[in-house]
Every structure is written in C-alpha cells, then in structure tokens.
Write a protein that holds these residues in place. Structure first.
Motif, PDB file in Angstrom:
ATOM      1  N   PRO A   1      20.430 -12.098  15.988  1.00 56.82           N
ATOM      2  CA  PRO A   1      19.232 -11.520  16.614  1.00 56.82           C
ATOM      3  C   PRO A   1      17.956 -12.167  16.083  1.00 56.82           C
ATOM      4  O   PRO A   1      17.948 -12.909  15.098  1.00 56.82           O
ATOM      5  N   THR A   2      16.858 -11.836  16.755  1.00 50.20           N
ATOM      6  CA  THR A   2      15.527 -12.123  16.226  1.00 50.20           C
ATOM      7  C   THR A   2      15.121 -10.960  15.334  1.00 50.20           C
ATOM      8  O   THR A   2      15.224  -9.799  15.728  1.00 50.20           O
ATOM      9  N   ASN A   3      14.679 -11.282  14.106  1.00 57.13           N
ATOM     10  CA  ASN A   3      14.269 -10.261  13.144  1.00 57.13           C
ATOM     11  C   ASN A   3      12.777 -10.369  12.892  1.00 57.13           C
ATOM     12  O   ASN A   3      12.241 -11.483  12.730  1.00 57.13           O
ATOM     13  N   THR A   4      12.114  -9.228  12.832  1.00 55.66           N
ATOM     14  CA  THR A   4      10.693  -9.181  12.506  1.00 55.66           C
ATOM     15  C   THR A   4      10.500  -8.230  11.330  1.00 55.66           C
ATOM     16  O   THR A   4      10.917  -7.069  11.384  1.00 55.66           O
ATOM     17  N   PHE A   5       9.864  -8.753  10.280  1.00 51.20           N
ATOM     18  CA  PHE A   5       9.550  -7.950   9.098  1.00 51.20           C
ATOM     19  C   PHE A   5       8.033  -7.851   9.006  1.00 51.20           C
ATOM     20  O   PHE A   5       7.338  -8.873   9.036  1.00 51.20           O
ATOM     21  N   LEU A   6       7.547  -6.632   8.888  1.00 51.13           N
ATOM     22  CA  LEU A   6       6.108  -6.421   8.995  1.00 51.13           C
ATOM     23  C   LEU A   6       5.644  -5.407   7.958  1.00 51.13           C
ATOM     24  O   LEU A   6       6.316  -4.407   7.715  1.00 51.13           O
ATOM     25  N   ILE A   7       4.512  -5.712   7.345  1.00 54.10           N
ATOM     26  CA  ILE A   7       3.842  -4.769   6.446  1.00 54.10           C
ATOM     27  C   ILE A   7       2.415  -4.604   6.963  1.00 54.10           C
ATOM     28  O   ILE A   7       1.693  -5.580   7.164  1.00 54.10           O
ATOM     29  N   LYS A   8       2.029  -3.374   7.169  1.00 52.23           N
ATOM     30  CA  LYS A   8       0.683  -3.105   7.665  1.00 52.23           C
ATOM     31  C   LYS A   8       0.059  -1.990   6.846  1.00 52.23           C
ATOM     32  O   LYS A   8       0.694  -0.969   6.579  1.00 52.23           O
ATOM     33  N   MET A   9      -1.195  -2.176   6.466  1.00 54.43           N
ATOM     34  CA  MET A   9      -1.921  -1.173   5.698  1.00 54.43           C
ATOM     35  C   MET A   9      -3.268  -0.910   6.357  1.00 54.43           C
ATOM     36  O   MET A   9      -3.983  -1.846   6.737  1.00 54.43           O
ATOM     37  N   THR A  10      -3.604   0.366   6.511  1.00 51.53           N
ATOM     38  CA  THR A  10      -4.909   0.749   7.032  1.00 51.53           C
ATOM     39  C   THR A  10      -5.586   1.682   6.033  1.00 51.53           C
ATOM     40  O   THR A  10      -4.925   2.381   5.258  1.00 51.53           O
ATOM     41  N   TYR A  11      -6.898   1.652   6.053  1.00 47.73           N
ATOM     42  CA  TYR A  11      -7.667   2.588   5.222  1.00 47.73           C
ATOM     43  C   TYR A  11      -8.849   3.065   6.046  1.00 47.73           C
ATOM     44  O   TYR A  11      -9.609   2.257   6.592  1.00 47.73           O
ATOM     45  N   ARG A  12      -9.009   4.378   6.125  1.00 51.01           N
ATOM     46  CA  ARG A  12     -10.080   4.943   6.942  1.00 51.01           C
ATOM     47  C   ARG A  12     -11.226   5.404   6.050  1.00 51.01           C
ATOM     48  O   ARG A  12     -11.065   6.290   5.215  1.00 51.01           O
ATOM     49  N   PHE A  13     -12.382   4.761   6.252  1.00 53.70           N
ATOM     50  CA  PHE A  13     -13.611   5.168   5.568  1.00 53.70           C
ATOM     51  C   PHE A  13     -14.369   6.119   6.467  1.00 53.70           C
ATOM     52  O   PHE A  13     -14.531   5.877   7.666  1.00 53.70           O
ATOM     53  N   MET A  14     -14.876   7.208   5.903  1.00 52.23           N
ATOM     54  CA  MET A  14     -15.674   8.173   6.659  1.00 52.23           C
ATOM     55  C   MET A  14     -17.035   8.322   5.993  1.00 52.23           C
ATOM     56  O   MET A  14     -17.125   8.486   4.779  1.00 52.23           O
ATOM     57  N   PHE A  15     -18.082   8.228   6.819  1.00 54.29           N
ATOM     58  CA  PHE A  15     -19.444   8.310   6.296  1.00 54.29           C
ATOM     59  C   PHE A  15     -20.173   9.470   6.964  1.00 54.29           C
ATOM     60  O   PHE A  15     -19.924   9.801   8.112  1.00 54.29           O
TER      61      PHE A  15
END
Length: 876
Positions: free
Chosen positions: A862-876
């Motif tokens: 198969p085709t394999n996809t490895f992914l790491i994603k990080m989000t950070y929400r700033f509130m003002f």
C-alpha cells in the motif's frame, strides 16, 4: 397540463386550511441570572461547592419530552446560571436514586454517549438559531450549532469551553464555563436570550426538558424559554490565532525510471488560521496556506450514470457559519455554494507521449481565504467569502527534460449572502451572489469558463403561530467563456443540449455565454396535531449552470411534489412512536415531456424496547430518462417497484446491530438492484468501541448504457446486460483514554466487479416492452478481439468491422484506512499523530470478489502516509 392544475388545486386547499385553529402556545419559563460582581468565579471541578453559586436560585421542574411528552420524568434536574465580564457559568444537579447505575461511556468529542445534560443558548433570540453545549457524565464534551429552527444541527462547530462532572450520593453534577467570546450577542444594556436544557436518562432512553416543547410544535428554537438578568454585558470582540506545523512522510511502491515515483516523499508545512471579532455579532476569519488535507476519506463509489457525486464538507474553515452561506434552492443538494469546489482537483489532464512521466498535484493550492460572517441584533445575517487558489502545473519529464503544463489557472472565488428577519422573526427575505473568475493564460485551458456568476433571492413566511408556512426562492446564472468552453457546457451531463429528440434544445458552437434560471415554491403545515403536509414546485431551466462554485446535478427539469405525514404524539401498545408518510412526485422537462411519476409510502416505527423499524415502498409507473443515453434520445425505463426495510436494535446496549435490505425491480425483470447491509457495534467497556458494517449488493441491468458511436453517419447507442457485484465494509475502533486523548482506527475495503454480455443497439428508445427498445447483436455481428481487448461489431454482417467497443468489463478495488491519535492538550489546541494507508487498483473482472480482495488488497504493497500535526490557539 392536468398535473399543473392538480397541483394548483392542492396548493389552494392548503391555503384554505390555513384559516383553521392556531398553533397552541406553551407558557415560556424564565430564569433570571445575576452577575458575580466582586465574588470569585466558581472553580470548574464539578462539585458545586463555590460560594458564588449561592447568589442565584435553582430552576428545575423538567418535563418529559420523549417518549411520553408532558409527563413527569423518572428523575428531576435543576440548574443555576451566573456570569461575569468574560464567562457564563452553569451548574447542573442531575438527581438519580441509583448513582451506581449512571452510565459513563467515553467517546470522542460529539459522541453523545451515556447519560448527558445539554444547554441551548439562543443569544440572538431570533427563534431560528442556537448554540448547543452538552456534557456527559463521563466528562465528554459535545457541541454544535443549531439553525433553521432545529431542522439543522451542525456538529462540526468546536468552540472553546470547559466542563467537569462528578458523581455523588444524589446523582451526578456538572459545571460548565463558556467564554462569552464564543457566543454572539448584541450590545443591548439589558438582554434576553432564548434558553433550553435537555437531559438524557440513559437507562430508559428518556429525554426531559426545562422548557416544555410539545411534539407537534412548529420547531425547536422558537419554543425556548428565556434567560433574563443579563445586564451590562460588554461585547467580546474575540481575536483567535491558530498556527499549525505539519510534517508528512509518504511511502509507496517505487516505479523504476519514474522520477516522480521514487518510493517516498517528505513534506514540512505550516500555516495560520485567525478569527477576529469585528463586532460581537460579526466575525472575520482568515487563513494563510491552510492545511485542508485533514479531510476524512470520502466513501468509495462507482459511477455508471456519468453524473458527479456530492460529498459533504468537513473542513473547519468552510464549516463555521456555513448556515449563513447556505442557499439550497431546489432539492437538498442543489446549492449556489458548494465549498468543495475550492481546493478541488486540477481540471487539466495533458496527454503525454510514450515513454514520458507526469506528476499532477492532488489538490489546488489555496493561497488564502477570508470570510466575514455573523448575525446582528437587528436580524441581519451577513456572509462574505473570498478565496484565491493558485496556479497548478503538471510536470512532464521525457529524455531528461522536464516541462511544466498549466492544469489549473489562478482563480478567485466570491460568495455573498444576506438575509433579514422581520415580522417578529416569523419571516425572512434574503439574497445571494457568487462569482468565479479565472485567468486561463493558455489555450490548453480554454475548455474552462473564464467567469461564472449566480444570484438568488429567497423568502419565507410563517403564520398562525408558525402552524403554516410559505417559502420560495429564485436563482439566475450566467457563465462566460470561449466557444469551446460554452460548447462543452452545453454538451455535458448536466445539460445534454445535443439530445437528438429534444425539439427545444440544440448545441450552438458559436455561443460564448449561457444564462439560466431556477427556483422553488413550497407551501405547507408545520405544526399542531398529528398531520403534516406540503406541496412543492421546482424548476431548473436548461441553461442553468452552477457548477463553478455551486452544485447542480441536472438542469431542464420541472418537478411537482405533494407530501403528507402522520405521527403519533403519545406512546401506545408496543410503540414509543410511529411516523408514516406518503409522497407523490411528477417530473417534466421544458419541452413538456412527462418523464416520471412516483409514489412513496413509508413508516418509521420505534418500539418501547428501543428497537426501530423503517420500511419504505416506491412505485414508478412512468419512468423516462433524458440522460441515460448521455446525449441520445429520451429513453424509457420499465415500470419500477422499490422496497426496503431497516431494523436497528436498542442502541443503549453494549452489543447493538442493524440489518437492512434494499431491493428494486423493473417490469419483466429488465433491471434489478439488491443490497444487504448490516452493522454490529460492540462496547465491552466504557472506553472501547468496535464497529463493523459490511454490505453486499447486486446490480443487474439488461439495458445498461455503454457508449455511443456511428454507422453510415447514423448514431448508434450501445447497451448491454450488466451483472455487477459490490462488496464493501467499514471497520471502526475507538479507544478513549480520557475525554481529551483518543485513538481511532477506520478502514474500508471496497470491491466492485462488473461484467457485460448480450450487447445491443438502441432502436426504439421509448417502446413499452424493454426488449423492443434494442436490437441484440447476434453471433455473426459481434466477436471479441483478445489482442485489442475490444468487441468488433459487423452490423451489416458483410465481413467488415463497422465499429468496435472497448471491453467495458471492470473490477475496481480500493482500500483506505486511518489510525489517528488526537490529544487536546489545552482547550482548542491539539496534536495529531496519523498513519494512513491506501490501495487503489483495477482488478481482474474474470475473478470473484473474494479472490480480488486477496490479490488486490491483501497481496499488494500500500501507500503509507505518516503525519504529525500540532496546533496552538492563542486568544486575545
């Protein structure tokens, strides 16, 4: 014309009935809150011990809503509300005589499992929209945005808020803290919000509510109670910034000699989403280099009729406030705005010479997008969306030389939507406008429109306490482009101007624009008593074209429908509830051809043991298609009878399952479709769920369209006997470590095989008997050439091949899977770890489905996809 007269009589009958009794009014409950002032805000721990809760009184006296409306619930519930300048706080006490029996099922967000409590806040108090926040006894959050007076519930809205729960000797408690910045409200010094609360008592599947809403009420939000005491609230002009960082590694089978298939690709990417509260009612959303790759895989499908397939939108930027941009003008899927057009696959497909290799992007890059949307205190809903997608190039390499070919131009999309409530929120009037403009640059892309514009107006009015309603809309479209582009539009599946027997249509190769219209009129009864009914007229002119940024499956159609339903309002015998319905449909084209008559009868039965049964039957005595021959003459389908049954067990059980059968047949067995589908869900412990949903279908059609060609300058429309079998299954595993840390697996193998025989040509497309519509090729007229993999047709049997048909047999095999670990480490900020696998191939049509499962899915890399994603929400 008799059908038009019947429809007019039916509409007049509805209007006459509108002078009957008024919808009953239930007294609205009122809760008066207080500001915290100098008091410390409550600590969100689920314990309700904070002194700040003592400044307000409890409210309760919940009433049962389901199954036995307007009776005392098994257990009572009460709540308190306080607020300060930044947050609004809720305290719930859910009494339970058996605290050990409280069901604490874990799930991912929006799971709605086990016992839960819900609060609905209509901060605009517009009787149409509401924010929803629900918390389960296990501490799982569920939220959504309610619109259209409760008819639409959007669970893709994920605001920031806080929840803690606790079980004690009296039952269970919950504390909720919601930032005012997540709500929308006016700057009035003394405000009144709509308020409702619902409790689910899991053991008996009972729903109880704070504000009574009769089952025959005209809607949900319009019947809310009131929250008062909101004095001096300062509009919260929120500013949220959410950057993301993503790394992605893709591995796949290497293709020797292909510089674009080296066996692996690595990508590091980043971007930014921002949300700015221009006022507390109106929000500006911005996105730069957005990551729109995290879209859940669309279900696999095989399309034999040539029409496009509609897929739901799941991308957060487009989901938020999508109710404001919605302009569904005819059937449910027809819409002036279909957001999946933005960022779709590139349109151009260059032809490459032998020995060359090519790479084309999977999606069009969205350079940026901005959206200004919201609803004001005066009842104005406003939405403006602007997006720009980049130029995309295909890379072609041959003999160590690499060339680029433009396959998607720089494109600008604009969507504008305005709607105004009036008449005490019982009516609204709205407009919509869209524009698509492309910079084509090269002649290779001349098949695309340079510009496309649509406009619409809509109106709705409710009267007699929302017992009756009338709504209508009208749309107009104009597309511009080269003669090549407009000719292609006239000939595509949506329009088919080249139909040989259509006296009102013809292809004009000199045109550089098309202008069309469409619309809908609907009148009906929405509440009071057991009966509901409505009458609808829809039209789409032949030149209507929306598919640059909207969705339109087929033009040149006039549709009339009448709908009648009956639903019980109290449990009786073995039933919690029964809903039955009858619908009649008629279809015409703009030449006046009577293409379809359809009658539908159905019933939805909910038993007292919480099993449900849904049955349906559809009869089509008149059944013609303008599109099945894809440009050929109008074609008659045989009289058709469809029936289905779907049985679902008690969804509260740890082991639950459903079974469904769908079956349809044409007269004289000219075609048939049978599908068996089942589903099994097992939850051995509160934190783990396994679901398995296989299905098997058989599609047989003795007159399946294949292709068209010509013989002695005469058109030939070729059909054959199709025998298609499809096997699919989805597997889901959910493990919830805690409400904010979850692991999910999803996998779906899909195999479809189709074989053709008894090839023939259409000779009398509207004959009553299906066998008279075609002439079957005999053994002297057709033979199969294995070398060319095609059928050679000698129609006049003179020993010379007149035309050939490529072997249409197919075997499509696909496997998709995702393993996702999601951690919301602080509210609104997440880390994703993803492993995806995919296989797509054309199998051997001579093999059976299970052999292909082994060879094409289990036996391939198969085709394999490895992914790491990080989000950070700033509130003002």
């Amino acid at each position: 014309m008799i059908y038009y007269k019947n429809t007019l009589i039916l509409l007049l009958f509805f209007f006459q009935l509108s002078f009957g009794q008024l919808a009953p009014k239930v007294a609205k409950k009122v809760y008066t809150t207080k500001p915290l002032g100098a008091l410390a805000p409550p600590i969100i721990d689920g314990l309700l011990t904070d002194e700040s809760w003592n400044i307000v009184d409890w409210t309760g006296d919940y009433i049962e809503n389901l199954p036995d409306e307007n009776t005392a619930p098994i257990e009572q519930t009460k709540f308190k509300i306080v607020y300060d300048n930044e947050f609004i706080y809720f305290a719930f006490k859910c009494y339970d005589k058996d605290p050990k029996g409280i069901v604490k099922r874990l799930s991912r967000r929006d799971g709605f499992e086990g016992d839960w409590i819900e609060i609905n806040i209509s901060s605009h108090n517009d009787q149409l929209t509401s924010f929803s926040f629900a918390g389960s006894a296990a501490g799982v959050k569920s939220d959504g945005f309610i619109s259209d007076n409760g008819k639409t519930w959007d669970g893709n809205w994920n605001p920031i808020w806080y929840l803690k729960t606790n079980i004690d000797d009296e039952g269970w408690t919950a504390e909720i803290k919601i930032p005012l910045s997540q709500l929308k409200f006016s700057d009035a010094p003394d405000q009144v919000w709509g308020l409702q609360s619902t409790r689910r008592y899991f053991r008996t599947e009972e729903r109880s509510v704070w504000q009574r809403i009769p089952l025959d009420a005209p809607g949900w939000v319009s019947e809310f109670g009131e929250l008062r005491g909101l004095v001096g609230l300062s509009p919260q002009r929120q500013i949220e910034v959410q950057p993301f960082v993503l790394s992605k590694l893709e591995t796949y089978p290497q293709e020797l000699g292909n510089p674009f298939k080296t066996g692996n690709d690595f990508k590091l990417n980043g971007g930014l989403d921002a949300k700015i509260g221009v006022t507390n009612d109106l929000t500006l959303n911005l996105t730069i280099n957005p990551d729109f790759g995290q879209v859940e895989a669309d279900p696999s499908t095989i399309v034999l009729d040539g029409f496009q397939v509609f897929f739901d939108e799941r991308r957060p930027f487009f989901v938020e406030n999508k109710n404001i941009f919605n302009y569904s003008f005819a059937d449910d899927q027809d819409n002036l705005f279909y957001s999946r057009r933005i960022g779709r696959n590139p349109n151009g497909q260059p032809n490459i010479p032998n020995g060359a290799f090519m790479s084309i992007p999977n999606n069009t890059t969205i350079l940026g997008a901005a959206k200004f949307s919201g609803k004001t205190k005066n009842g104005w809903s406003i939405g403006i969306l602007e997006s720009v997608t980049n130029k995309e190039y295909a890379k072609i390499q041959q003999n160590d030389q690499t060339n680029k070919v433009l396959v998607e131009p720089l494109t600008n999309y604009l969507v504008a939507r305005v709607q105004k409530d009036f008449n005490n929120r019982n009516s609204y009037f709205g407009t919509a406008f869209t524009a698509t403009n492309r910079n084509l640059e090269t002649d290779f892309l001349n098949f695309m429109h340079t510009s496309a514009y649509t406009a619409g107006i809509d109106f709705m009015h409710n009267w007699k306490n929302r017992k009756y309603y009338f709504k209508s809309n009208m749309v107009a479209s104009k597309v511009l482009g080269s003669e090549e582009a407009i000719t292609a539009t006239q000939r595509n599946m949506t329009h088919l101007f080249q139909r040989t027997d259509a006296g009102h249509l013809f292809v004009d190769p000199t045109r550089t624009s098309l202008t069309g219209t469409g619309g809908k009129f609907e009148l009906g009864k929405a509440s009071v008593g057991n009966w509901r009914y409505k009458g609808i007229i829809i039209w789409r002119s032949p030149e209507l074209e929306l598919n640059d940024i909207g969705f339109l499956r087929q033009a040149d159609e006039i549709k009339q429908s009448a709908f009648l339903s009956y639903e019980t309002l109290k449990p009786f015998g073995h039933f919690r509830k029964i809903t039955t319905n009858f619908e009649q449909l008629s279809y015409f084209d703009f030449e006046g051809n009577y293409n379809k008559m359809q009658y539908t009868i159905g019933a939805d039965l909910v038993l007292k043991n919480n099993w449900s049964v849904v049955v349906s039957a559809i009869y089509k005595p008149v059944n013609y298609s303008n599109s099945i021959l894809q440009g050929g003459p109008r074609f008659r389908y045989s009289e058709e009878f469809f029936k289905s049954i779907n049985i679902t067990s008690d969804t509260r059980k740890k082991l639950k399952y459903n079974f469904a059968i769908y079956d349809t047949k044409g007269k004289n067995n000219s075609f048939s479709y049978t599908e068996f589908a089942t589903g099994i869900t097992y939850q051995p412990v509160n934190a783990f769920t396994l679901a398995f949903t296989p299905s098997l279908s058989s599609n047989k059609n003795k007159l399946q369209y294949i292709t068209q060609t010509s013989f002695n300058t005469d058109a030939r429309y070729i059909t054959a006997n199709l025998d298609q079998n499809t096997l699919s299954a989805s597997i889901r595993l959910d493990y919830n470590i805690n409400p904010n840390l979850t692991i999910q697996y999803y996998g779906q193998p899909f195999i479809s095989r189709g074989r053709y025989n008894d090839f023939n040509r259409v000779i009398n497309p509207t004959a009553f008997f299906y066998g008279d519509r075609v002439s079957l090729f005999d053994s002297n007229q057709i033979h199969f050439n294995e070398v060319k993999n095609s059928y050679q047709i000698d129609e006049d049997a003179n020993g010379i091949t007149d035309y050939s048909i490529h072997n249409p047999d197919f075997a499509f095999v696909q496997f998709r899977s995702n393993l996702v670990a999601r951690w919301e480490y602080i509210p609104g900020s997440e880390i994703f770890l993803v492993w995806s696998q995919g296989i797509t191939s054309n199998g051997d049509a001579s093999e059976n489905l299970f052999t292909e499962l082994n060879a094409q899915i289990l036996g391939r890399k198969p085709t394999n996809t490895f992914l790491i994603k990080m989000t950070y929400r700033f509130m003002f």
